[in-house]
Design an enzyme around this catalytic site. Structure first.
Site, PDB file in Angstrom:
ATOM      1  N   LYS A 290      -8.141 -74.119  -5.388  1.00 52.46           N
ATOM      2  CA  LYS A 290      -6.999 -74.885  -5.822  1.00 52.46           C
ATOM      3  C   LYS A 290      -5.928 -74.408  -4.798  1.00 52.46           C
ATOM      4  CE  LYS A 290      -4.992 -76.923  -9.892  1.00 52.46           C
ATOM      5  NZ  LYS A 290      -4.802 -77.166 -11.074  1.00 52.46           N
ATOM      6  N   GLU A 375      -8.917 -82.649 -26.740  1.00 52.59           N
ATOM      7  CA  GLU A 375      -8.149 -83.071 -27.678  1.00 52.59           C
ATOM      8  C   GLU A 375      -8.679 -83.362 -29.150  1.00 52.59           C
ATOM      9  OE1 GLU A 375      -6.461 -83.977 -23.742  1.00 52.59           O
ATOM     10  OE2 GLU A 375      -8.330 -84.483 -25.037  1.00 52.59           O
ATOM     11  N   ARG A 403      -6.363 -90.020 -27.806  1.00 51.81           N
ATOM     12  CA  ARG A 403      -7.584 -89.636 -27.651  1.00 51.81           C
ATOM     13  C   ARG A 403      -8.377 -89.056 -28.831  1.00 51.81           C
ATOM     14  NH1 ARG A 403      -9.225 -86.390 -22.328  1.00 51.81           N
ATOM     15  NH2 ARG A 403     -10.790 -88.159 -22.205  1.00 51.81           N
TER      16      ARG A 403
END
Length: 629
Positions: A290, A375, A403
């Site tokens: 990254k 979640e 969600r």
């Protein structure tokens, strides 16, 4: 590193208008293109803000995808879409000068922008379900094109990803390639069993010994030309496929190739070519870094460069330092509460630092749980902790609680669990686009029995709301606040029970009550001052809005008109709920039932009439229509 002002200054990128142009490059040109793209991304995102780290990490990987597959005939899906900037560049979208601004490019894939974009995929762990559905229908109709899903290993912590993998494995003889972009991080360091499994694949000593021996053998055969180089990478795939502990994937019936150096275009092309030749569902495991190629991002250990505002490209430092914000207040206050109460536990879904749980984790590392991008699991796990006597504080972006609505309803509320939900970035967020606006939470949560919602307006009311929420042990509580800096303190002139009166003025005969929630209070006060010649106006700012305070309902009956102002959807929102309890005319002002295109928060508010000018206009239109003005 010399940074360009535009893509036109780069000799290869300037001639890339679509995937065909990428496929006609030589290998050497493709490598040079990767360097140009990295330089362009650093220069452009530094000027506009956006997702820096994820895109720098997928440059070579994305080039290889477009050289082996044929978009849009072959469907490409990015999970999450914040790693799709390179894909945009390779499909002809090279003007990043207004990225995430009105009229400019979206920060995520967008069907409105290009036929090469399939899903505005900014909520993680969904790409494999899209790939499953797309490939099923292709197979059913005899379409032999490929479906390619690029998913970060952080997204593989989400339950949907595994539900999809289970279904893909049930019918594996489909043309699906799943590229696992494994950088060891999602937003933050990736956690959980999936991450540990991929780490084992990365660090297999058996593989490293075999690869070292193979490399030495090949290099000892003679001049290491292109053929030998490509052969080495081909063997690299095969060795890893045989020796690494990839049993979990293969037990599902999925072919596994890798790990591959995701920054080696030749290695990636070799692996993807082999994947195509198998004509079945294949996982290609690519190791990436990254922030690759940008020293400040490579050195960063806190993922500060995952998404950035406008920065100095040389140093990575913000051009304009951020003001003390809502999240910082939460971060500070929750630590103070935790020092006083051992039962308080923080939970987040792969966003510990962005939602402000970092300081709590630093001081009490065993009292912050990061469940990964899951979640639903976070919410039900919190219910279990509450059952055992804890008071869980689940901190999420407001949009991501969508969600887990069923879990809030059936696992937390039904069982009277004392769980506090902290909803950061509630309301209009703007630049991140339609999926990131936290505009549905009030309407959704208003139907949850027993749930209480707080909308603090400033630092003092936020700190007070957090403490009250944590004191409620037999019902769920929600504290919501927007993205960005705090407003100046907005003191109460007086209070009617739990309802604060923050402004009174005007000398008109018509009496108007403006009820403003949270971030909208300052706009309401501004509007009331502008209406001083039209009416006598009172601005009320209740912190706790669900259930609707009885005192507010009683107060409303003393006025000729009530105007409610909230940064949530109108239908089913707070204003709608108040209108059911009073016989006074109510003008509910909020966000319309539509997906809002990316733009600045201020401009969106103005366009939908949710600013001081819009409030004034709505009131005057009503007064004119009712002959009161």
């Amino acid at each position: 590193m010399v940074l360009p002002d535009s893509a036109d200054e780069l000799p290869i990128l300037s001639h890339i208008d679509g995937p065909d142009d990428v496929q006609h490059l030589t290998t050497s040109q493709a490598v040079d293109l990767a360097d140009e793209i990295r330089r362009y991304l650093i220069a452009s995102v530094s000027r506009t803000g956006g997702h820096m780290g994820p895109n720098l990490g997928v440059v070579e990987l994305t080039i290889a995808l477009h050289r082996i597959f044929n978009s849009p005939t072959d469907s490409m899906i990015f999970d999450t879409g914040h790693q799709a900037y390179v894909h945009k560049l390779l499909t002809g979208r090279k003007d990043f000068s207004h990225l995430r601004e009105a009229g400019g490019l979206s920060g995520y894939p967008s069907r409105a922008e290009s036929e090469h974009d399939i899903v505005e995929n900014s909520h993680a762990s969904t790409a494999l379900s899209w790939a499953d559905g797309i490939s099923r229908e292709k197979t059913r109709t005899g379409n032999t094109s490929w479906t390619v899903a690029v998913i970060g290993d952080g997204a593989l912590t989400g339950g949907m990803a595994w539900e999809a993998l289970n279904n893909i494995a049930e019918q594996p003889h489909r043309n699906i390639v799943i590229v696992v972009n494994d950088n060891g991080r999602s937003y933050a360091p990736t956690i959980g069993g999936m991450a540990h499994h991929l780490d084992a694949l990365r660090t297999s000593e058996q593989y490293e010994r075999a690869l070292s021996w193979t490399k030495k053998t090949l290099l000892g055969m003679g001049e290491p030309g292109r053929a030998a180089f490509e052969a080495l990478h081909g063997l690299k795939v095969g060795i890893k496929d045989v020796l690494a502990p990839q049993v979990m994937f293969e037990d599902l019936g999925l072919k596994y190739l890798g790990p591959i150096d995701g920054h080696d275009i030749v290695a990636m092309e070799t692996a993807l070519t082999r994947a195509r030749s198998l004509h079945q569902a294949v996982i290609v495991h690519a190791i990436t870094q990254k922030g690759r190629g940008y020293r400040p991002a490579e050195k960063d250990i806190a993922d500060r460069f995952h998404a950035v505002g406008k920065i100095h490209p040389e140093t990575g430092l913000p051009i304009k330092p951020a003001r003390f914000g809502w999240t910082s207040v939460f971060a500070d206050e929750i630590v103070k509460i935790a020092r006083e109460r051992e039962d308080v536990v923080g939970i987040t879904a792969a966003m510990k630092l962005p939602v402000g749980l970092g300081p709590l984790s630093d001081e009490f590392p065993d009292r912050v749980i990061d469940v990964g991008i899951s979640e639903q699991h976070a919410v039900t796990s919190a219910a279990g902790m509450a059952f055992m006597g804890a008071h869980p504080v689940v901190a999420l972006y407001a949009t991501f609680l969508n969600r887990a609505f069923d879990q809030v309803l059936m696992d937390v509320a039904l069982h009277h669990a004392g769980v506090t939900f902290i909803l950061d970035r509630a309301g209009i967020t703007g630049a991140d686009g339609p999926s990131h606006n936290g505009m549905w939470d009030i309407a959704l949560l208003s139907i949850v029995p027993g749930l209480q919602i707080a909308t603090p307006r400033d630092e003092e009311t936020l700190r007070a709301a957090l403490r009250r929420a944590n004191d409620i042990a037999d019902a769920p509580t929600v504290v919501r606040y927007p993205k960005g800096p705090l407003p100046q303190p907005i003191p109460a002139l007086r209070s009617v029970g739990p309802v604060d009166i923050v402004h009174e003025g005007g000398d008109g005969e018509t009496k108007i009550l403006i009820v403003a929630l949270g971030a909208m209070v300052a706009q309401a006060i501004d509007a009331s001052k502008q209406l001083a010649s039209d009416a006598t106006v009172c601005v009320a700012a209740p912190t706790w809005i669900q259930p609707v305070p009885d005192e507010l309902v009683a107060m409303s009956r003393d006025y000729d008109l009530v105007v409610t102002v909230e940064d949530g959807v109108v239908r089913g929102g707070f204003g709608w709920a108040l209108s059911q309890d009073t016989d006074v005319p109510v003008i509910p002002m909020g966000i319309p039932d539509e997906f809002l295109a990316h733009d600045s928060r201020a401009h969106i508010q103005h366009e939908i009439g949710l600013d001081a000018a819009g409030i004034v206009r709505s009131v005057r239109d009503y007064l004119k229509a009712s002959n009161r003005h």
